[in-house]
Design a protein around this motif. Structure first.
Motif, PDB file in Angstrom:
ATOM      1  N   TYR A 125     -10.900   0.130  -8.346  1.00 45.11           N
ATOM      2  CA  TYR A 125     -10.534  -0.807  -7.604  1.00 45.11           C
ATOM      3  C   TYR A 125     -11.114  -2.087  -7.989  1.00 45.11           C
ATOM      4  O   TYR A 125     -12.337  -2.494  -8.008  1.00 45.11           O
ATOM      5  CB  TYR A 125     -10.635  -0.759  -6.102  1.00 45.11           C
TER       6      TYR A 125
ATOM      7  N   PRO B 124       0.798  -1.164  -0.163  1.00 43.25           N
ATOM      8  CA  PRO B 124       0.074   0.029   0.053  1.00 43.25           C
ATOM      9  C   PRO B 124       0.957   1.299   0.119  1.00 43.25           C
ATOM     10  O   PRO B 124       0.446   2.246  -0.684  1.00 43.25           O
ATOM     11  CB  PRO B 124      -0.969  -0.169   1.303  1.00 43.25           C
TER      12      PRO B 124
ATOM     13  N   SER C 166      -6.009  -5.551  -7.510  1.00 46.25           N
ATOM     14  CA  SER C 166      -4.939  -6.304  -6.435  1.00 46.25           C
ATOM     15  C   SER C 166      -5.036  -7.965  -6.721  1.00 46.25           C
ATOM     16  O   SER C 166      -6.039  -8.410  -7.265  1.00 46.25           O
ATOM     17  CB  SER C 166      -5.990  -6.290  -5.301  1.00 46.25           C
TER      18      SER C 166
ATOM     19  N   ASP D   1      -7.039  -7.637  -0.455  1.00 39.17           N
ATOM     20  CA  ASP D   1      -6.132  -7.203   0.164  1.00 39.17           C
ATOM     21  C   ASP D   1      -6.678  -5.654   0.730  1.00 39.17           C
ATOM     22  O   ASP D   1      -6.957  -4.728  -0.303  1.00 39.17           O
ATOM     23  CB  ASP D   1      -5.086  -6.677  -0.736  1.00 39.17           C
ATOM     24  N   ALA D   2      -7.063  -5.829   1.941  1.00 37.43           N
ATOM     25  CA  ALA D   2      -7.871  -4.657   2.634  1.00 37.43           C
ATOM     26  C   ALA D   2      -7.048  -3.297   2.623  1.00 37.43           C
ATOM     27  O   ALA D   2      -7.867  -2.636   2.391  1.00 37.43           O
ATOM     28  CB  ALA D   2      -8.399  -5.224   4.030  1.00 37.43           C
ATOM     29  N   ALA D   3      -5.664  -3.628   2.637  1.00 39.69           N
ATOM     30  CA  ALA D   3      -5.085  -2.495   2.768  1.00 39.69           C
ATOM     31  C   ALA D   3      -4.868  -1.549   1.348  1.00 39.69           C
ATOM     32  O   ALA D   3      -5.093  -0.454   1.392  1.00 39.69           O
ATOM     33  CB  ALA D   3      -3.624  -2.777   3.348  1.00 39.69           C
ATOM     34  N   THR D   4      -4.874  -2.330   0.421  1.00 35.55           N
ATOM     35  CA  THR D   4      -4.828  -1.803  -0.805  1.00 35.55           C
ATOM     36  C   THR D   4      -6.085  -1.099  -0.985  1.00 35.55           C
ATOM     37  O   THR D   4      -6.140   0.002  -1.845  1.00 35.55           O
ATOM     38  CB  THR D   4      -4.641  -2.801  -2.212  1.00 35.55           C
ATOM     39  N   LYS D   5      -7.267  -2.105  -0.972  1.00 33.45           N
ATOM     40  CA  LYS D   5      -8.624  -1.263  -1.341  1.00 33.45           C
ATOM     41  C   LYS D   5      -8.777  -0.036  -0.568  1.00 33.45           C
ATOM     42  O   LYS D   5      -9.348   0.830  -0.728  1.00 33.45           O
ATOM     43  CB  LYS D   5      -9.713  -2.404  -0.608  1.00 33.45           C
ATOM     44  N   LYS D   6      -8.099   0.012   0.791  1.00 42.03           N
ATOM     45  CA  LYS D   6      -8.265   1.065   1.749  1.00 42.03           C
ATOM     46  C   LYS D   6      -7.519   2.487   1.190  1.00 42.03           C
ATOM     47  O   LYS D   6      -8.245   3.333   1.121  1.00 42.03           O
ATOM     48  CB  LYS D   6      -7.626   1.007   3.182  1.00 42.03           C
ATOM     49  N   VAL D   7      -6.438   2.199   0.511  1.00 40.46           N
ATOM     50  CA  VAL D   7      -5.706   3.138  -0.262  1.00 40.46           C
ATOM     51  C   VAL D   7      -6.491   3.658  -1.442  1.00 40.46           C
ATOM     52  O   VAL D   7      -6.561   4.804  -1.640  1.00 40.46           O
ATOM     53  CB  VAL D   7      -4.470   2.689  -0.702  1.00 40.46           C
TER      54      VAL D   7
ATOM     55  N   SER E 251     -10.041   3.721  -1.851  1.00 39.05           N
ATOM     56  CA  SER E 251     -10.932   4.250  -1.626  1.00 39.05           C
ATOM     57  C   SER E 251     -10.548   5.802  -1.053  1.00 39.05           C
ATOM     58  O   SER E 251     -11.422   6.565  -1.105  1.00 39.05           O
ATOM     59  CB  SER E 251     -11.538   3.492  -0.308  1.00 39.05           C
ATOM     60  N   SER E 252      -9.338   5.735  -0.245  1.00 29.47           N
ATOM     61  CA  SER E 252      -9.258   7.091   0.323  1.00 29.47           C
ATOM     62  C   SER E 252      -8.786   8.393  -0.802  1.00 29.47           C
ATOM     63  O   SER E 252      -9.105   9.253  -0.758  1.00 29.47           O
ATOM     64  CB  SER E 252      -8.004   7.084   1.188  1.00 29.47           C
TER      65      SER E 252
END
Length: 328
Positions: A67, A17, A43, A47-53, A55-56
């Protein structure tokens, strides 16, 4: 009437991320109308961290960002295929999560594209900033060779039609190795021109590597065999990679040493062990010639140089058997 999307940027990623954040930040600085391009982050598995990046960044409204996620890990080739198949752009541009596209990257690609060409590919300039001479590791030295690659997915683009015609990436290349050359050779086989655009630049920093990572890298040799199986002539003229003679000398000396030791032929065993040691130190010295002499790095070179020849030969023949492509 909906505006036509000019370029779609596809980025494969997996559990990196921080690197991805920097790559997206570079794309947000593009000197190109934000309504004319989109970014698809794919991804290689959940991968939750990648999805969060992603989304932000979507929340900022600075980019048209999508995504996508593979259900199971399939490698960068599979991730890129999912990306371009879901893209809306006429041109598909590829880069990697550890790269930093120049602000003029997309603009240069679009400027050099002739609108009447449906089948064309482009390869840009990859810049690898190097550390100070005394701090260059073996990993950094090898990464620097990316700047000499003639076609690399860190910086390439093509029309979506070219990907549809060729089928895109071969998903049997499950690691980041040779899948870009495979796409290049596929374009050449279909008569699709590949144009070099040195003005389309992407920076590829040398990322940190784990101690002894060069041992893991030997597994990539499997895919040399797959590429050779598909394009033997192009492989011989453009790639030419196989375990070098010194690897066979080292491996052969070590195996013969063990056999002589088991047979009780100590003089022959001592001679063969000496041959292995001399070749091992020569190989280590070659790797240290243009790289750091820091104690930790020298120890890493000594350690990995002892095993690289065996692993390289093993994975070479493993791939040759798997893909029925025998070459030296």
């Amino acid at each position: 009437m909906k505006k036509e999307m000019k370029i779609s940027v596809v980025i494969p990623t997996y559990r990196r991320p921080e690197l991805l954040m920097e790559c997206i930040h570079a794309l947000a600085r593009q000197h190109f109308d934000r309504g004319d391009f989109e970014v698809l982050v794919v991804s290689d598995g959940p991968d939750a961290a990648t999805k969060k990046v992603v989304s932000s960044w979507k929340a900022t409204g600075l980019l048209q960002l999508k995504y996508l996620c593979l259900q199971h890990k399939g490698g960068p080739a599979a991730a890129r295929n999912k990306g371009w198949k879901n893209a809306a752009g006429k041109i598909i541009a590829f880069t990697d999560d550890d790269c930093r596209p120049d602000p003029e990257w997309l603009n240069r690609i679009w400027q050099h594209h002739r609108q009447d060409e449906d089948l064309v590919a482009y390869t840009g300039k990859v810049v690898v900033p190097m550390p100070e001479p005394g701090e260059i590791t073996d990993h950094a030295y090898n990464t620097a060779h990316l700047s000499e690659a003639e076609f690399i997915t860190a910086n390439c683009a093509c029309t979506k039609r070219a990907l549809e015609l060729t089928g895109g990436f071969d998903e049997r290349f499950t690691m980041a190795w040779r899948e870009d050359s495979d796409l290049e050779f596929n374009f050449l086989r279909h008569g699709i021109p590949i144009r070099y655009l040195p003005v389309a630049r992407v920076v590829h920093p040398v990322r940190k590597s784990s101690w002894g990572s060069s041992l893991w890298d030997q597994r990539k040799g499997i895919f040399n065999a797959l590429l050779f199986r598909k394009y033997p002539s192009l492989y011989k003229t453009r790639i030419k990679q196989a375990p070098p003679l010194k690897y066979y000398i080292m491996a052969g000396s070590l195996v013969a040493f063990m056999i002589c030791l088991l047979l009780g032929n100590l003089p022959a065993a001592a001679l063969l062990l000496g041959c292995w040691i001399v070749t091992w130190l020569y190989f280590t010295g070659q790797r240290l010639l243009n790289t750091s002499r820091q104690p930790s790095h020298m120890l890493e070179m000594l350690y990995t140089s002892a095993f690289i020849p065996l692993l390289s030969i093993y994975w070479h023949f493993y791939g040759s058997i798997k893909y029925r492509a025998f070459f030296l």
